[in-house]
Design an enzyme around this catalytic site. Structure first.
Site, mmCIF file in Angstrom:
data_model
loop_
_atom_site.group_PDB
_atom_site.id
_atom_site.type_symbol
_atom_site.label_atom_id
_atom_site.label_comp_id
_atom_site.label_asym_id
_atom_site.label_seq_id
_atom_site.Cartn_x
_atom_site.Cartn_y
_atom_site.Cartn_z
ATOM 1 N N TYR C 54 1.051 -1.173 0.088
ATOM 2 C CA TYR C 54 0.080 -0.170 -0.081
ATOM 3 C C TYR C 54 0.612 1.339 -0.044
ATOM 4 C CZ TYR C 54 -3.689 -3.138 1.365
ATOM 5 O OH TYR C 54 -4.750 -4.102 1.470
ATOM 6 N N GLU C 55 0.315 2.386 -0.699
ATOM 7 C CA GLU C 55 1.331 3.366 -0.873
ATOM 8 C C GLU C 55 1.630 4.302 0.449
ATOM 9 O OE1 GLU C 55 -0.990 6.508 -3.176
ATOM 10 O OE2 GLU C 55 -2.603 5.378 -3.157
#
Lengths: 258, 337, 258, 337
Positions: C54-55
């Site tokens: 996930y960023e």
């Protein structure tokens, strides 16, 4: 000046003089050895809130004994951060570090220093360790303080190698090169005296001689033309209290004893 | 629109630099995202991942948290023609140069032992031309070379090196900045062939935890093509997953996991054990002559099969306990985290 | 093909199709919603070792329930790292991320997508959220998979705004623009079918129609000329096991129910 | 020597950019290295540090770890003409635009509520011209704007935005790289006038700890000129010094420390409390009309004196306990670190 029994060595004197230069509530990046000793002395005397930073990530250490290396665990002992070189070097470049404390093998009139090589670069007489964090501190801290031994081979007309920028070739040269504004060497402390830089010429200028050191002696140990103002003070001697602290900080005399 | 141009280029050799596309390709082909058991011996890790001509970089800083177990193994396997990152490298580079493994160095800080003085052996090698300094840089310069390498970009701009001979001997370039029009140093990225890092704990896949200051090992570990992690202790994978925020190096950057208690000896392992000043002094004394270097290497490396055997030679558990106790006088323990 | 009672909705079908595209032992950057759902399904079925990133910094989460946001605590629940955007975006740019899973409001023939604005940029009909991490994923991941609703206003000849690069203007255009080599859109999954890109022309090409969808219907819901090869497969329906997993992952139907 | 030139320049407005020298000067004059007690109320922090025209940036990500206490206070004090970093900003920016505090946005992700759909109020403001999007960027673009701001350099090179309209509406520039000769996007640095970050714990001087993923708050906090830290709990300074490796933000970056338990509500505080979906839904429903926006602001902000009073309105301790419990179903607690 009333004479006093000399009960300190050159390192202790230099540490004491250097510590007094540090203002309280400022930040200082320190290298191994004498710089650490001086900063820790300041922290335990005139500048209790001095923020000591080490390039490997330790910030605000409250170690009671001098770290052997700028990366070791005492550099963050009871500190306020144990982060990274990324963090500390960013703080330097971002303008959060007031003082940088450096050593040097050679220095010139403009406070440029050499820690890379003695002799020719390709066929060195003595290969020294190189910049380490010196170029970074000398480029990015607001005020650089240089602690070094003085003699005619060290206070030179021309460096064998310009490792770390002082005022380069004189007024305006740092900015022209692209270095951050309002930065540069602030003081040089040797075993003989304390030097600053003339605000107009950016040339090194004698500020004070250490106790029992003559201006003649200062000149004899300097290869370049030193600016000598009319008023030259005598450096303060370390107090007994300062000496006591220094010997507590460095009980094994790993810095003092050298 | 301000014009932008290259003002000056350093003449140092550009080592460890990869075109970011070429490095992405290498990563795609060579770095596994599979959680595999990467545990192996130091012997296996070195023979598998270090080749002649490689650019190697050792983690930690000075005499702190250095993977000496791998350094000794490189010497034992007589690897040659290595280029080393002198990123405040002291004991590691001194031994590697002395043993003839490393013959080129990009120097920020090398050939010194910090407070303990200059390194005798490696300095001698440079002064006699046996070892060549291919370029100069600074500590921040290295930090930013690795940062760029980790980020997959060709350079990081900075305001260091300007106006100095260090710049002239570096592999950096000065341009005028397209935003400020002021001179700016571009620090080229570095993706070392092999990074070597000692950590406090690591699981078998390579998820590694470092206690205390990270120094520049976050960037170095992420930027290295091959990464050998030595660890005081291999911990169960389940423990990694209980505190994922403690992972400094995720497994997909790691190629080898080598369990070596006291693997940083004679260097310090923060909050674990102190510097072995006796041993460092012995080296500094012996390394004053070529004969002494030979004696040291023979005694502590060539005639030794494993790191455990070396630990017995330097004083065994009794000595190690003393070093642990010395480190503990700082008043805390790694488990405090 | 034997007909089966339709006991799933479009979202479940798309998630199931997307999950099957993910190879095991690869890494995937996922955005909120359907991408997360698909990646988590893959993790619990065909690709147990898929590395979900996930960023905001969560890596390798083993959450059993779909995160509501790509920054929330489930994105690193029992993960292998909970680090930072710096870490994850560096991994993307450095070449450590195989797949990027994106949504889109509009797509064109070359897989370029728009998530910024419908209508004129300065006087928008609908202002959409913008790139978010889409441009980053679409620029830097090796293979981008786009999950979106299909109709003639979404599969368009010309985007109102090119937010995230597909193949831009065709073969060679990405590299010419400076984007990393060997990257670009890999698959597009709509409620009607699955699309790939012709390796020579880089134009979108039908790969499979979903069950009970005709090629006619596909064409009617696409404004640009779609490459339709001779052999077009029918997408696999979700299995009962997959549906069971999906409903466990999203018990509140926050994604499925939409 | 490869030639370097500017290939293309984005036409977006360059906001929050400072010449690094100018920012260093500002830091020297305004950021204290003195460990001072910086505790104050949200009211005081906002009135002291946020001025009309300021470029503000809120920490966290989406609905996660957002300093809503400060957002509400900005609205209560009717601050105007603010420019905001739309760095995956959702609830915060929606309210600020709706209340007329923010009228310019640099957008990576804004005007949406992630899974919950588009933001009604702020989207309406953009569509009617009340709020202007001054430039576009991406999430990584923001991350790197802050990274450059933190590092004191004018830009970070990258390989994003290339070939797109996002680039054309950005404030970035494309050059050909002097090392690779390939096109490269230069992302200008950003030093927001004010950063606003909610943390798990912080001492009175501002040494702050964040649990779980840092998102981009390490860079944002270090890059911000003024930094307001709200914290679930003010902890004794001595605790900071026991685990210095846990400090994410050292005190010299911090200007205000505001203790606000549940200060992220209705957003999530990782490992502390969950999203309040009821409250977010109420806002999304009411914000469909201008009248509804007015009703919401009146009820929850204007007619409320403090965050505590607001917490009573949204359901008080009982509701908060439920949100805590929901978050705990993930099975861990922040203290686990």
């Amino acid at each position: 000046m009333p004479k006093k029994t000399v009960n300190y060595n050159q390192v202790e004197l230099m540490a004491s003089v250097a510590a007094k230069l540090l203002e309280d509530n400022k930040s200082v990046l320190v290298g191994t050895g004498l710089p650490v000793l001086a900063a820790m002395l300041a922290q335990q005397s005139n500048a209790p809130n001095i923020l000591i930073m080490y390039e490997a990530g330790g910030v605000g250490s409250q170690a009671s004994v001098v770290p052997v290396s700028v990366g070791e665990s005492r550099t963050f002992y009871h500190g306020i951060a144990a982060s990274s070189m990324h963090d500390v070097m960013s703080a330097l470049q971002g303008g959060f570090v007031d003082y940088g404390f450096l050593g040097a093998a050679q220095i010139d009139m403009y406070g440029n220093i050499n820690t890379t090589v003695i002799g020719d670069y390709d066929t060195p007489k003595v290969r020294l360790p190189g910049s380490g964090g010196a170029n970074d501190a000398g480029s990015l801290c607001f005020k650089t303080i240089i602690l070094m031994k003085q003699d005619i081979k060290r206070f030179v007309k021309k460096l064998d190698f310009l490792t770390t920028p002082g005022y380069l070739t004189g007024p305006g040269a740092r900015e022209k090169a692209g270095l951050p504004k309002n930065t540069g060497p602030y003081r040089v402390i040797s075993q003989l005296g304390v030097y600053g830089f003339d605000s107009d010429t950016k040339k090194m200028m004698l500020l004070s001689t250490h106790p029992n050191v003559s201006i003649e002696e200062i000149k004899e140990n300097c290869s370049f033309e030193l600016t000598i103002p009319v008023n030259v003070e005598t450096s303060e001697e370390p107090t007994d209290q300062e000496l006591k602290i220094l010997r507590q900080i460095d009980p094994m005399k790993i810095v003092i004893g050298k | 629109m301000s014009k932008v141009e290259i003002i000056e280029e350093g003449k140092g050799q550009l080592v460890g630099f990869r075109d970011p596309d070429e490095n992405r390709r290498w990563v795609l082909d060579n770095k596994s995202r599979t959680p595999e058991d990467k545990r192996m011996s130091a012997q296996e890790a070195v023979s598998k991942f270090i080749k002649p001509g490689d650019y190697i970089a050792s983690g930690g800083f000075g005499h702190v948290r250095v993977s000496m177990a791998i350094i000794y193994e490189i010497i034992r396997q007589k690897k040659q023609s290595l280029i080393m990152a002198g990123k405040t490298a002291v004991h590691d580079i001194d031994l590697l140069v002395a043993a003839g493994c490393v013959d080129k160095v990009e120097v920020a800080y090398s050939f010194g032992h910090e407070l303990r003085g200059l390194s005798n052996a490696s300095r001698r090698a440079v002064q006699t031309g046996k070892c060549k300094v291919v370029s100069e840089i600074s500590n921040a310069g290295y930090q930013w070379r690795f940062l760029a390498g980790m980020m997959g970009i060709p350079f990081i701009p900075s305001r260091i090196l300007l106006g100095t001979d260090t710049f002239k001997k570096s592999s950096t370039k000065i341009i005028n900045c397209p935003f400020t029009n002021k001179p700016l140093t571009l620090i080229p990225s570095c993706n070392p062939d092999v990074g070597i890092i000692h950590v406090h704990r690591c699981d078998k896949y390579g998820n590694a935890q470092i206690d205390g200051a990270l120094i520049e090992d976050f960037e170095l570990s992420h930027a290295s093509r091959r990464l050998i992690v030595t660890t005081e202790k291999v911990t169960p994978h389940r423990k990694t997953r209980l505190k994922p925020w403690r992972t400094s190096i995720p497994f997909y950057y790691v190629d080898a996991v080598v369990e070596v208690p006291y693997g940083s000896h004679p260097c310090q392992m923060p909050m674990e054990y102190f510097f072995d000043e006796d041993h460092i002094s012995e080296w500094l004394r012996l390394s004053k002559t070529d004969a002494g270097v030979k004696e040291y290497l023979e005694k502590y490396i060539y005639s030794v099969n494993s790191f455990d055997q070396y630990l017995r030679l330097i004083g065994g558990q009794r000595k190690l306990n003393r070093l642990k106790k010395m480190e503990m006088t700082t008043g805390w323990k790694a488990e405090a985290k």
